[in-house]
Design a protein around this motif. Structure first.
Motif, PDB file in Angstrom:
ATOM      1  N   LEU A 182       8.458  -3.632   6.355  1.00 51.55           N
ATOM      2  CA  LEU A 182       9.262  -2.925   5.363  1.00 51.55           C
ATOM      3  C   LEU A 182       9.420  -1.456   5.739  1.00 51.55           C
ATOM      4  N   ASP A 183      10.661  -0.969   5.697  1.00 47.49           N
ATOM      5  CA  ASP A 183      10.896   0.465   5.856  1.00 47.49           C
ATOM      6  C   ASP A 183      11.017   1.077   4.460  1.00 47.49           C
ATOM      7  N   ASP A 184      11.227   2.385   4.402  1.00 43.44           N
ATOM      8  CA  ASP A 184      11.283   3.060   3.110  1.00 43.44           C
ATOM      9  C   ASP A 184      12.427   2.558   2.246  1.00 43.44           C
ATOM     10  N   GLN A 185      13.529   2.185   2.856  1.00 44.37           N
ATOM     11  CA  GLN A 185      14.655   1.685   2.078  1.00 44.37           C
ATOM     12  C   GLN A 185      14.298   0.384   1.368  1.00 44.37           C
ATOM     13  N   GLY A 253      -1.601 -19.356   0.919  1.00 47.97           N
ATOM     14  CA  GLY A 253      -0.166 -19.218   1.119  1.00 47.97           C
ATOM     15  C   GLY A 253       0.605 -18.914  -0.142  1.00 47.97           C
ATOM     16  N   ALA A 254      -0.101 -18.688  -1.266  1.00 48.72           N
ATOM     17  CA  ALA A 254       0.575 -18.382  -2.524  1.00 48.72           C
ATOM     18  C   ALA A 254       1.222 -17.009  -2.487  1.00 48.72           C
ATOM     19  N   LEU A 255       0.596 -16.093  -1.756  1.00 48.69           N
ATOM     20  CA  LEU A 255       1.113 -14.737  -1.577  1.00 48.69           C
ATOM     21  C   LEU A 255       1.122 -14.422  -0.091  1.00 48.69           C
ATOM     22  N   VAL A 256       1.987 -13.508   0.314  1.00 55.00           N
ATOM     23  CA  VAL A 256       2.060 -13.146   1.733  1.00 55.00           C
ATOM     24  C   VAL A 256       2.007 -11.625   1.866  1.00 55.00           C
ATOM     25  N   PRO A 257       1.300 -11.144   2.891  1.00 61.06           N
ATOM     26  CA  PRO A 257       1.241  -9.689   3.104  1.00 61.06           C
ATOM     27  C   PRO A 257       2.515  -9.182   3.771  1.00 61.06           C
ATOM     28  N   LEU A 258       2.891  -7.969   3.442  1.00 59.32           N
ATOM     29  CA  LEU A 258       4.047  -7.306   4.043  1.00 59.32           C
ATOM     30  C   LEU A 258       3.573  -6.029   4.716  1.00 59.32           C
ATOM     31  N   ALA A 259       4.057  -5.787   5.926  1.00 63.03           N
ATOM     32  CA  ALA A 259       3.569  -4.659   6.716  1.00 63.03           C
ATOM     33  C   ALA A 259       4.361  -3.388   6.410  1.00 63.03           C
ATOM     34  N   ILE A 260       3.634  -2.274   6.288  1.00 63.36           N
ATOM     35  CA  ILE A 260       4.265  -0.945   6.185  1.00 63.36           C
ATOM     36  C   ILE A 260       3.533  -0.014   7.167  1.00 63.36           C
ATOM     37  N   PRO A 261       3.674  -0.268   8.474  1.00 65.66           N
ATOM     38  CA  PRO A 261       2.871   0.442   9.476  1.00 65.66           C
ATOM     39  C   PRO A 261       3.113   1.947   9.534  1.00 65.66           C
ATOM     40  N   HIS A 262       4.231   2.410   8.983  1.00 63.91           N
ATOM     41  CA  HIS A 262       4.522   3.839   9.024  1.00 63.91           C
ATOM     42  C   HIS A 262       3.791   4.604   7.923  1.00 63.91           C
ATOM     43  N   ARG A 263       3.022   3.901   7.084  1.00 67.23           N
ATOM     44  CA  ARG A 263       2.281   4.552   6.010  1.00 67.23           C
ATOM     45  C   ARG A 263       0.800   4.166   6.074  1.00 67.23           C
TER      46      ARG A 263
END
Length: 300
Positions: A182-185, A253-263
């Motif tokens: 995910l980016d900031d947008q 698998g009920a929830l999934v992580p989302l990456a925000i490596p810039h933060r």
């Protein structure tokens, strides 16, 4: 000695409840006996510790100054009694923990403590960081385990273990595509289900989202991690919680992580103790168990 430990107990109970009747009930005394003990303490030293406002007792400046010293002295006396009775074995303990720590880490620590001290009991108070800090300041808890950073002149704040927050979504959410970064947008376009203001998790989230925080759409603020996970699983938006609270949901698998490596999502858990509270054998043993558990969980 011109004062007794019983007088100090009455003084501290009156300071806590701001009412002599409630203080007496807490100490299993009659109201007259508690009133007499407090009156004698003040008369013996020609002082006044409270301002009387109707039936309410409010600590004055001298009372506030003496309260932590009286609490420390009484704690040492209680520890001496335990040592005489139990040959210096750690005794009962009042622990406070924030929700992530209390629900996912503290229970196992309690079990270990009570297994090593079969006659001891641990009470656990689970609230947000602000509430735990307030209770440690007021000597209602022996030690606090918190997620948020605390700055208070009466508290000793000790780093305990590393943690990280993870942004997550329902497996059916549009942003949950495999490997999605995910980016900031994307962060600004999403709905968010977050912890309430005053929690350590929310404090860290606000820091992570510095620069775009006013542009985020916070749909719900909830006090419990399980409620947040259920709302996110229902597709209402994204969440952001400690990884320790999400491991089981990720594995199912009920929830999934989302990456925000810039933060930077890293943070610390902390011990908090009152600077003037006596460090009992029980508190020392609890801190030792916490550190041992943290070392065992650390990656090799």
């Amino acid at each position: 000695m011109r004062y007794s430990l019983r007088q100090l107990e009455v003084f501290l109970a009156a300071a806590h409840f701001e009412n002599i009747t409630k203080a007496a009930q807490n100490l299993s005394m009659s109201q007259s006996a508690a009133s007499s003990a407090l009156k004698e303490l003040e008369q013996q030293f020609d002082i006044q510790l409270f301002d009387r406002v109707g039936k309410r007792l409010q600590l004055n400046e001298l009372g506030r100054l003496l309260r932590p010293r009286a609490a420390s002295l009484l704690a040492q006396a209680q520890e001496l009694e335990i040592a005489l009775q139990q040959h210096q074995q750690p005794g009962n303990l009042k622990v406070g923990a924030t929700l992530s720590i209390g629900n996912y880490l503290a229970v196992n620590l309690m079990a270990q403590y009570m297994a090593s001290q079969p006659d001891a009991k641990v009470t656990l108070d689970v609230e947000n960081t602000a509430a735990i800090a307030r209770k440690v300041v007021n000597f209602e808890l022996d030690v606090g385990l918190v997620e948020g950073e605390i700055q208070h002149p009466e508290l000793e704040v000790i780093p305990w273990r590393e943690d990280e927050l993870v942004v997550f979504a329902s497996c059916n959410h549009p942003l949950a595509a495999a490997g999605k970064v995910l980016d900031d947008q994307a962060l600004k376009s999403a709905n968010w289900i977050l912890r309430e203001t005053g929690s350590g998790t929310r404090q860290t989230f606000d820091r992570i989202m510095s620069g775009i925080l006013p542009e985020l759409n916070v749909l719900l603020e909830l006090q419990h991690t399980e409620a947040i996970k259920r709302a996110v699983e229902a597709g209402m938006g994204l969440g952001c919680l400690s990884r320790v609270t999400l491991e089981d949901a990720f594995s199912r698998g009920a929830l999934v992580p989302l990456a925000i490596p810039h933060r930077n999502t890293r943070r610390l858990f902390y011990f908090i103790l009152h600077k003037q509270k006596y460090r009992s054998a029980g508190v020392s043993r609890w801190l030792q168990l916490c550190r041992e558990a943290s070392d065992a969980d650390a990656p090799a």
